[in-house]
Design an enzyme around this catalytic site. Structure first.
Site, PDB file in Angstrom:
ATOM      1  N   ASN A  10       0.744  -1.133   0.217  1.00 30.66           N
ATOM      2  CA  ASN A  10       0.057   0.000  -0.155  1.00 30.66           C
ATOM      3  C   ASN A  10       0.939   1.221  -0.120  1.00 30.66           C
ATOM      4  O   ASN A  10       1.327   1.547   1.283  1.00 30.66           O
ATOM      5  CB  ASN A  10      -0.696   0.285   1.457  1.00 30.66           C
ATOM      6  CG  ASN A  10      -1.456   1.506   1.532  1.00 30.66           C
ATOM      7  OD1 ASN A  10      -1.524   1.925   0.705  1.00 30.66           O
ATOM      8  ND2 ASN A  10      -2.326   1.141   2.945  1.00 30.66           N
ATOM      9  N   TRP A  11       0.610   1.847  -0.976  1.00 25.62           N
ATOM     10  CA  TRP A  11       2.194   2.960  -1.633  1.00 25.62           C
ATOM     11  C   TRP A  11       1.068   4.232  -0.573  1.00 25.62           C
ATOM     12  O   TRP A  11       1.904   5.431  -0.747  1.00 25.62           O
ATOM     13  CB  TRP A  11       2.234   3.073  -2.650  1.00 25.62           C
ATOM     14  CG  TRP A  11       3.059   2.355  -2.946  1.00 25.62           C
ATOM     15  CD1 TRP A  11       3.480   1.268  -2.699  1.00 25.62           C
ATOM     16  CD2 TRP A  11       4.011   2.403  -4.023  1.00 25.62           C
ATOM     17  NE1 TRP A  11       5.190   0.609  -3.031  1.00 25.62           N
ATOM     18  CE2 TRP A  11       5.467   1.009  -4.706  1.00 25.62           C
ATOM     19  CE3 TRP A  11       4.004   3.303  -5.525  1.00 25.62           C
ATOM     20  CZ2 TRP A  11       5.742   1.211  -5.786  1.00 25.62           C
ATOM     21  CZ3 TRP A  11       5.112   3.197  -6.607  1.00 25.62           C
ATOM     22  CH2 TRP A  11       6.049   2.225  -6.986  1.00 25.62           C
ATOM     23  N   LYS A  12       0.317   4.346  -0.521  1.00 22.78           N
ATOM     24  CA  LYS A  12      -0.666   5.267  -0.066  1.00 22.78           C
ATOM     25  C   LYS A  12      -0.180   6.975  -0.748  1.00 22.78           C
ATOM     26  O   LYS A  12      -0.984   6.519  -1.547  1.00 22.78           O
ATOM     27  CB  LYS A  12       0.271   5.785   1.521  1.00 22.78           C
ATOM     28  CG  LYS A  12      -0.189   4.111   2.494  1.00 22.78           C
ATOM     29  CD  LYS A  12      -0.121   4.619   3.908  1.00 22.78           C
ATOM     30  CE  LYS A  12      -0.313   3.675   5.035  1.00 22.78           C
ATOM     31  NZ  LYS A  12      -0.278   3.384   6.326  1.00 22.78           N
ATOM     32  N   HIS A  90     -10.106   0.996   4.584  1.00 21.21           N
ATOM     33  CA  HIS A  90      -8.263   1.612   5.524  1.00 21.21           C
ATOM     34  C   HIS A  90      -8.510   2.687   6.165  1.00 21.21           C
ATOM     35  O   HIS A  90      -9.941   3.932   6.175  1.00 21.21           O
ATOM     36  CB  HIS A  90      -7.373   1.417   4.588  1.00 21.21           C
ATOM     37  CG  HIS A  90      -5.941   2.261   5.026  1.00 21.21           C
ATOM     38  ND1 HIS A  90      -5.538   2.705   6.303  1.00 21.21           N
ATOM     39  CD2 HIS A  90      -4.807   1.132   4.343  1.00 21.21           C
ATOM     40  CE1 HIS A  90      -4.160   2.025   6.035  1.00 21.21           C
ATOM     41  NE2 HIS A  90      -4.212   1.685   5.504  1.00 21.21           N
ATOM     42  N   GLU A  92      -6.671   4.410   7.119  1.00 26.30           N
ATOM     43  CA  GLU A  92      -6.991   6.161   7.465  1.00 26.30           C
ATOM     44  C   GLU A  92      -7.663   6.761   6.771  1.00 26.30           C
ATOM     45  O   GLU A  92      -8.440   8.272   6.854  1.00 26.30           O
ATOM     46  CB  GLU A  92      -5.513   6.689   6.487  1.00 26.30           C
ATOM     47  CG  GLU A  92      -4.035   5.997   7.183  1.00 26.30           C
ATOM     48  CD  GLU A  92      -2.954   5.137   6.444  1.00 26.30           C
ATOM     49  OE1 GLU A  92      -3.192   5.731   5.793  1.00 26.30           O
ATOM     50  OE2 GLU A  92      -2.815   5.301   7.450  1.00 26.30           O
ATOM     51  N   GLU A 160      -5.797  -4.836  10.662  1.00 23.05           N
ATOM     52  CA  GLU A 160      -4.076  -3.937  10.938  1.00 23.05           C
ATOM     53  C   GLU A 160      -5.359  -3.098  11.976  1.00 23.05           C
ATOM     54  O   GLU A 160      -5.931  -1.806  11.748  1.00 23.05           O
ATOM     55  CB  GLU A 160      -4.871  -2.885   9.351  1.00 23.05           C
ATOM     56  CG  GLU A 160      -4.132  -3.580   8.220  1.00 23.05           C
ATOM     57  CD  GLU A 160      -3.728  -2.262   7.399  1.00 23.05           C
ATOM     58  OE1 GLU A 160      -2.488  -2.795   7.228  1.00 23.05           O
ATOM     59  OE2 GLU A 160      -4.022  -1.194   6.896  1.00 23.05           O
ATOM     60  N   GLY A 166       2.379   2.245  10.994  1.00 24.16           N
ATOM     61  CA  GLY A 166       2.670   3.121  10.728  1.00 24.16           C
ATOM     62  C   GLY A 166       3.961   3.755  11.833  1.00 24.16           C
ATOM     63  O   GLY A 166       4.674   4.436  12.323  1.00 24.16           O
ATOM     64  N   SER A 204       2.981  -2.210  10.501  1.00 21.17           N
ATOM     65  CA  SER A 204       4.760  -2.335  10.903  1.00 21.17           C
ATOM     66  C   SER A 204       5.295  -3.276  10.341  1.00 21.17           C
ATOM     67  O   SER A 204       5.918  -3.896  10.993  1.00 21.17           O
ATOM     68  CB  SER A 204       4.635  -1.671  11.801  1.00 21.17           C
ATOM     69  OG  SER A 204       4.503  -0.350  12.134  1.00 21.17           O
ATOM     70  N   GLY A 225       2.554  -1.760   4.365  1.00 18.63           N
ATOM     71  CA  GLY A 225       2.808  -0.401   3.995  1.00 18.63           C
ATOM     72  C   GLY A 225       4.280   0.841   3.665  1.00 18.63           C
ATOM     73  O   GLY A 225       4.711   0.069   2.598  1.00 18.63           O
ATOM     74  N   GLY A 226       4.578   1.788   4.606  1.00 15.19           N
ATOM     75  CA  GLY A 226       6.350   1.557   4.499  1.00 15.19           C
ATOM     76  C   GLY A 226       7.084   0.758   3.745  1.00 15.19           C
ATOM     77  O   GLY A 226       7.871   1.039   3.363  1.00 15.19           O
TER      78      GLY A 226
HETATM   79  P1  PGA Z   1       2.522   0.459   7.480  1.00 18.24           P
HETATM   80  O1  PGA Z   1       0.860   0.338   6.952  1.00 18.24           O
HETATM   81  O2  PGA Z   1       2.971  -1.270   6.598  1.00 18.24           O
HETATM   82  O3  PGA Z   1       3.537   1.104   7.340  1.00 18.24           O
HETATM   83  O4  PGA Z   1       2.528   0.439   8.896  1.00 18.24           O
HETATM   84  C1  PGA Z   1       0.692  -0.766   6.791  1.00 18.24           C
HETATM   85  C2  PGA Z   1      -0.525  -0.266   6.321  1.00 18.24           C
HETATM   86  O5  PGA Z   1      -1.183   1.369   6.157  1.00 18.24           O
HETATM   87  O6  PGA Z   1      -1.086  -0.594   5.241  1.00 18.24           O
END
Ligand code: PGA
Length: 244
Positions: A10-12, A90, A92, A160, A166, A204, A225-226
């Site tokens: 997930n590149w956001k 998600h 967010e 999640e 994050g 994470s 994500g990251g």
């Molecule tokens: P993260 O994000 O791996 O940076 O914690 C995961 C996500 O929000 O899908």
């Protein structure tokens, strides 16, 4: 049939055309053999990324097929430029845009009608975990966000925990196992092929903890994500899932 293993990135709101070099690196240096690999980049990159031959997804879609909804994207439009999946609900989106379970379910129906796989996200906040509400929260989100038409072929669920996204903090293996067992049980009870739905963990996930996460029962992959932004990080996560 066991669920298919999936490493999803997930590149956001990160990445420009120059970032596609990471996909070239990923495909060259880390050929995935034992699992499916998916990247969900910003909408601006979907077409170019899909053209590289990697499974590509959106990060949200509207519940309607078209119309006067400035700034939104319909599921068919994602499909039209090569997407096969879309992340929905998600945390967010739930936080930044106030998305409710009912809206996530409606978007999931739209995704299914467009022929996309819905990657539906659920997860508790830290306050909910501290209050001992985690399993109730997850059960309620699953019941409200996953539509009746969900199947193992058109739906993936991602657990999640909001406090793990994050932050570099992850739940213990026992905490992840407890939630994944609940999800497996609820989905198996509700859907004919619910036992075959892929269940991802997200929050994470890094090269250093991936193997431990993938050893947990009913964890069939990760939503990353990251660590999905760089081939040097995502590649070892894919390798760990392939080997799990
Ligand atoms: P993260 O994000 O791996 O940076 O914690 C995961 C996500 O929000 O899908």
């Amino acid at each position: 049939m066991a669920p298919r293993k999936l490493a999803a990135g997930n590149w956001k709101m990160n990445g420009t055309l120059a970032s596609l070099a990471e996909i070239d690196r990923l495909l060259a240096d880390h050929p995935a053999s034992g699992c499916d690999v998916l990247i969900c980049p910003p909408a601006t990159l979907i077409q170019a990324m899909a053209a590289k031959g990697i499974a590509t997804g959106g990060q949200d879609c509207h519940a309607k097929a078209s119309g006067a909804h400035t700034g939104d994207i319909a599921a068919q439009q994602l499909k039209d430029v090569g997407a096969s999946h879309v992340i929905l609900g998600h945390s967010e989106r739930r936080t930044d845009h106030g998305e409710t379970d009912a809206q996530v379910a409606a978007k999931s129906v739209a995704a299914h009608e467009a022929g996309l796989v819905a990657v539906i996200c659920v997860g508790e906040t830290e306050a909910q975990r501290d209050a001992g509400e985690t399993l109730d929260v997850i059960a309620a989100q699953l019941a409200g966000s996953v539509p009746d038409g969900a199947t193992a072929a058109n739906t993936v669920i991602a657990y999640e925990p909001v406090w793990a996204i994050g932050t570099g903090r992850t739940p213990t293996s026992d905490q992840i196992a407890e939630v994944h067992a609940l999800m497996h049980e609820r989905l198996s009870a509700r859907f004919a092929d619910g036992a075959d739905m892929a269940l991802l963990y997200g929050g994470s996930v890094k090269p250093g903890n991936a193997a431990e996460v993938f050893a947990i029962p009913h964890v069939n992959g990760a939503l990353v994500g990251g660590a999905s932004l760089k081939a040097a990080d995502f590649g070892p996560i894919i390798a760990a899932l392939s080997a799990a």
